[in-house]
Design an enzyme around this catalytic site. Structure first.
Site, PDB file in Angstrom:
ATOM      1  N   GLU A 155       2.946  -0.945 -14.046  1.00  0.00           N
ATOM      2  CA  GLU A 155       1.488  -0.962 -14.208  1.00  0.00           C
ATOM      3  C   GLU A 155       0.778  -0.519 -12.924  1.00  0.00           C
ATOM      4  O   GLU A 155       0.023  -1.270 -12.301  1.00  0.00           O
ATOM      5  CB  GLU A 155       0.999  -2.347 -14.637  1.00  0.00           C
ATOM      6  N   CYS A 170       0.864  -1.174   0.000  1.00  0.00           N
ATOM      7  CA  CYS A 170       0.000   0.000   0.000  1.00  0.00           C
ATOM      8  C   CYS A 170       0.904   1.228   0.000  1.00  0.00           C
ATOM      9  O   CYS A 170       1.708   1.411   0.926  1.00  0.00           O
ATOM     10  CB  CYS A 170      -0.893   0.030   1.237  1.00  0.00           C
ATOM     11  N   CYS A 219      -6.715   0.314  -1.792  1.00  0.00           N
ATOM     12  CA  CYS A 219      -6.469  -0.385  -0.527  1.00  0.00           C
ATOM     13  C   CYS A 219      -7.292   0.269   0.585  1.00  0.00           C
ATOM     14  O   CYS A 219      -7.428   1.494   0.618  1.00  0.00           O
ATOM     15  CB  CYS A 219      -4.974  -0.309  -0.214  1.00  0.00           C
ATOM     16  N   GLU A 274       5.516  -3.162 -23.323  1.00  0.00           N
ATOM     17  CA  GLU A 274       5.363  -4.621 -23.344  1.00  0.00           C
ATOM     18  C   GLU A 274       4.316  -4.951 -24.396  1.00  0.00           C
ATOM     19  O   GLU A 274       3.348  -4.209 -24.550  1.00  0.00           O
ATOM     20  CB  GLU A 274       4.810  -5.155 -22.017  1.00  0.00           C
TER      21      GLU A 274
HETATM   22  C1  GAL Z   1       1.971  -7.345 -17.589  1.00  0.00           C
HETATM   23  C2  GAL Z   1       3.081  -7.148 -16.569  1.00  0.00           C
HETATM   24  C3  GAL Z   1       4.292  -7.994 -16.907  1.00  0.00           C
HETATM   25  C4  GAL Z   1       3.870  -9.403 -17.206  1.00  0.00           C
HETATM   26  C5  GAL Z   1       2.860  -9.393 -18.309  1.00  0.00           C
HETATM   27  C6  GAL Z   1       2.407 -10.767 -18.719  1.00  0.00           C
HETATM   28  O1  GAL Z   1       0.758  -6.885 -17.109  1.00  0.00           O
HETATM   29  O2  GAL Z   1       3.469  -5.795 -16.539  1.00  0.00           O
HETATM   30  O3  GAL Z   1       5.187  -7.962 -15.827  1.00  0.00           O
HETATM   31  O4  GAL Z   1       3.322  -9.973 -16.076  1.00  0.00           O
HETATM   32  O5  GAL Z   1       1.725  -8.666 -17.907  1.00  0.00           O
HETATM   33  O6  GAL Z   1       1.348 -10.749 -19.623  1.00  0.00           O
END
Ligand code: GAL
Length: 681
Positions: free
Chosen positions: A164, A129, A173, A321
């Site tokens: 994220e 938290c 929380c 990502e």
């Molecule tokens: C994202 C996260 C990553 C990994 C990925 C897998 O949400 O930032 O660390 O877990 O998902 O899909």
């Protein structure tokens, strides 16, 4: 650094420098999961794949600080040296998303507590938290250690803060520290209890407060919760995540003022007002995991790309990502089809990204995510995925000249998190009022029409746009309403969705006839809201146009000067206005009183585009996506074929960058393939 209003950071990252110029390429790199000899192979393979940017150390806190205050940084020194030697930059993370077990043992109060009072334990990640002093102190200490040690390391190109923020399922929380922080936040917002009582409407159901200590987070209640309390809680948590980012960035910038910082976003993520968070970032980044089982995934990623670009004020952004194939967090995890990673990555570039990263570099052998596809798989650097990865690396190498260029849009879609929270609250007239779905309805019509759109906050400067769409702007501030009215007066065309302009920022209903701040502008009054049951429908007939189904929501609209563009055909509403248009000043305002099917939105959009005189080309063939980036002297036209048939695209004389071929006249694009044509101007 100079900043502008919501989403409008004016700064350009001074030092974001994937070692080679151009479009950066890479993935999440987790060397702490592997023995040292693997690292050498990693950097060799990175070079082979054209990788020049990796995110690093995101979940490495326990490895960096194995005991309270005892640091082990030598391994990270070696990794960074190896990367620097290979010409690979790092988005170096602050590891605050995964506190080490020793911290939990010493301070179990750092663990988050759900609305039902359940403690979320370690053994996973995000078990903290941000309001608990013991966590904040330890977190900011490790942030400073990393900043001071690595700010000037040649491999470090940008900071990746936490991970994220506010991601599901843990978004808020309810621990005692959070409750105390909420009270302090409320005092700062409302000043005194009388004003808080007015804002929340505590005269209803005996909720009058006489002491701040009586106020609780919106815990489980026997009946519907107070909407003002709930809305303030959402604002408070949105601010919480932003403030946690800012607290870290302050330290990072104090050590390295010119090193840009980002944190990875998650599309139109509900819990955080990304306009406000993006304003604190140097560069926007996002994580992209479209559902391969959804045949329209590319429309969602296009929309998210446009949002990310807009959050950064039009500047290039980063795919931090993206999915290569499999993930493991859906009920059934369908793999991305061959070629989808490459085409989706080029799509992000087509929508303004200057970096494309995958999750993750090397597929994990251990832990919770070992079945997620990696760039280097369990079998090593071979196979279909590796081929696709290396092919994309080569593609990105060929299109480096595009970096830094921008898109131009004449259409904006209004998106306001506060309005979303108000719209999607409990106790509303329908549980199916979903901002992201309605936004996607509108966006889909633009997408099918081949029109590029930005997103904008309702109080933002809209003068660069000719057409603005506001799907379901339920909560509207006086400033936003005046902004939209003034912009229409000066010549803009506004399309407003149903149930808009209903409440003020305290979620108090605006009196005097719905939608009070827009009635004059729209030339109408909404007399009743008539949500439809699941499976129930009506139809809408466009004058001289199609008759299309509608569902979810209808309204009794009385035109008071507005021209009726389409009417309902069935039941109580037969013959009554469903879509209207009203000239206002030098512009026009269109109102849509129901949820249309795609053909209906296409009809509305075709008219709105004509009224706004948007220079739209011919409707592109289904599956073909075309956008243009430009640097003022050169343009790059991206054509991505998401369809199943080859497409012949008329093109100007220029160079197709992926093949290096001179082109002109017509260009054939195979299904799943892309073309990027450079022309002057
Ligand atoms: C994202 C996260 C990553 C990994 C990925 C897998 O949400 O930032 O660390 O877990 O998902 O899909």
């Amino acid at each position: 650094m100079a900043k502008t209003g919501p989403g409008g950071s004016t700064t350009t990252p001074a030092r974001w420098k994937p070692a080679g110029a151009g479009i950066a390429f890479g993935g999440d790199y987790n060397p702490e999961q592997w023995p040292e000899p693997v690292w050498e192979e990693d950097v060799r393979l990175m070079r082979e794949a054209g990788v020049n940017l990796v995110s690093l150390g995101i979940f490495a806190w326990a490895r960096l600080e194995p005991e309270p205050g005892r640091l082990d940084l030598a391994w990270l020194d070696r990794v960074l040296d190896l990367l620097a030697g290979a010409g690979v930059s790092a988005a170096l993370a602050t590891p605050t998303a995964a506190p080490p077990p020793w911290l939990v043992r010493a301070h179990p109060e750092i663990l988050p507590v759900t609305v039902d009072g359940v403690t979320l334990w370690h053994g996973s990640r995000r078990h903290y938290c941000p309001h608990v002093p013991a966590y904040r102190e330890a977190g900011l200490r490790i942030v400073r250690v990393i900043a001071e040690r690595y700010a000037h390391h040649p491999a470090v190109g940008l900071w990746h803060v936490d991970n994220e923020l506010g991601s599901f399922p843990y978004t808020d929380c309810y621990c005692p520290a959070s409750a105390a922080a909420f009270r302090a936040w409320l005092q700062a917002r409302h000043g005194d209890l009388r004003r808080l009582g007015d804002a929340w409407g505590t005269s209803v159901w005996s909720q009058g407060y006489t002491d701040w200590a009586e106020i609780e987070p919106p815990r489980r209640t026997p009946a519907a919760a107070n909407p003002g309390q709930r809305l303030d809680w959402q604002r408070f948590w949105s601010d919480t995540w932003r403030d946690w980012f800012v607290a870290q960035v302050r330290i990072l910038r104090s050590v390295a003022p010119d090193l840009p910082a980002t944190t990875n976003f998650i599309g139109i993520h509900p819990p955080i007002d990304y306009w406000r968070l993006a304003a604190e970032e140097d560069i926007v980044s996002e994580d992209s995991y479209p559902d391969p089982a959804d045949p329209r995934w590319m429309v969602e990623t296009a929309m998210r790309g446009d949002l990310m670009r807009s959050l950064g004020g039009g500047k290039p952004w980063i795919v931090m990502e993206s999915s290569l194939g499999l993930v493991n967090w859906r009920d059934r995890n369908v793999a991305r089809r061959p070629g989808a990673f490459r085409l989706g990555s080029l799509q992000a570039v087509a929508r303004g990204a200057d970096a494309v990263m995958a999750f993750q570099w090397r597929q994990a052998q251990v832990g919770a995510e070992r079945f997620l596809t990696g760039m280097v798989g369990h079998a090593g650097a071979r196979g279909r995925v590796w081929e696709e990865v290396t092919a994309l690396g080569r593609d990105l190498g060929r299109i480096g000249e595009i970096a830094g260029s921008r898109l131009r849009a004449e259409v904006a879609i209004v998106l306001d998190w506060e309005s979303r929270w108000a719209l999607e609250a409990d106790g509303m007239l329908s549980h199916d009022l979903r901002q992201d779905e309605r936004t996607a309805d509108w966006y889909g019509a633009l997408y099918r029409r081949g029109v590029t759109a930005d997103f904008a906050h309702p109080e933002a400067d809209l003068s660069g746009y000719r057409l603005v769409l506001a799907p379901e702007l339920h909560l509207v501030s006086d400033a936003a309403a005046a902004n939209l009215r003034g912009w229409v007066e000066r010549g803009g065309t506004l399309v407003l969705g149903f149930f808009s302009g209903i409440v003020d920022p305290e979620t108090r209903v605006r009196l005097g006839g719905y939608p009070a701040p827009f009635r004059e502008l729209l030339g109408l009054t909404v007399e009743e809201h008539l949500p439809l049951a699941v499976g129930d429908a009506n139809r809408v007939a466009f004058a001289g146009g199609p008759t299309v189904p509608c569902d979810l929501w209808t309204e009794v609209v009385r035109a008071e000067g507005a021209e009726v563009v389409a009417t309902f055909t069935d039941d109580l509403l037969a013959g009554m206005p469903a879509v209207t248009r009203h000239p206002w000043g030098r512009g026009a305002a269109v109102y849509v009183a129901t949820r249309l099917d795609p053909a209906g939105y296409d009809a509305v959009m075709a008219q709105a585009i004509a009224v706004a005189a948007i220079p739209a080309g011919p409707v592109p063939p289904a599956g073909l996506e075309v956008t243009v980036r430009t640097d003022g002297t050169r343009s790059w036209r991206f054509a991505l074929n998401f369809g199943t048939e080859p497409v012949d695209l008329p093109v100007a004389v220029g160079v197709e960058l992926l093949t290096g071929a001179r082109v002109g006249g017509s260009l054939r694009i195979a299904p799943g393939d892309a073309a990027i044509v450079r022309t002057p101007g």
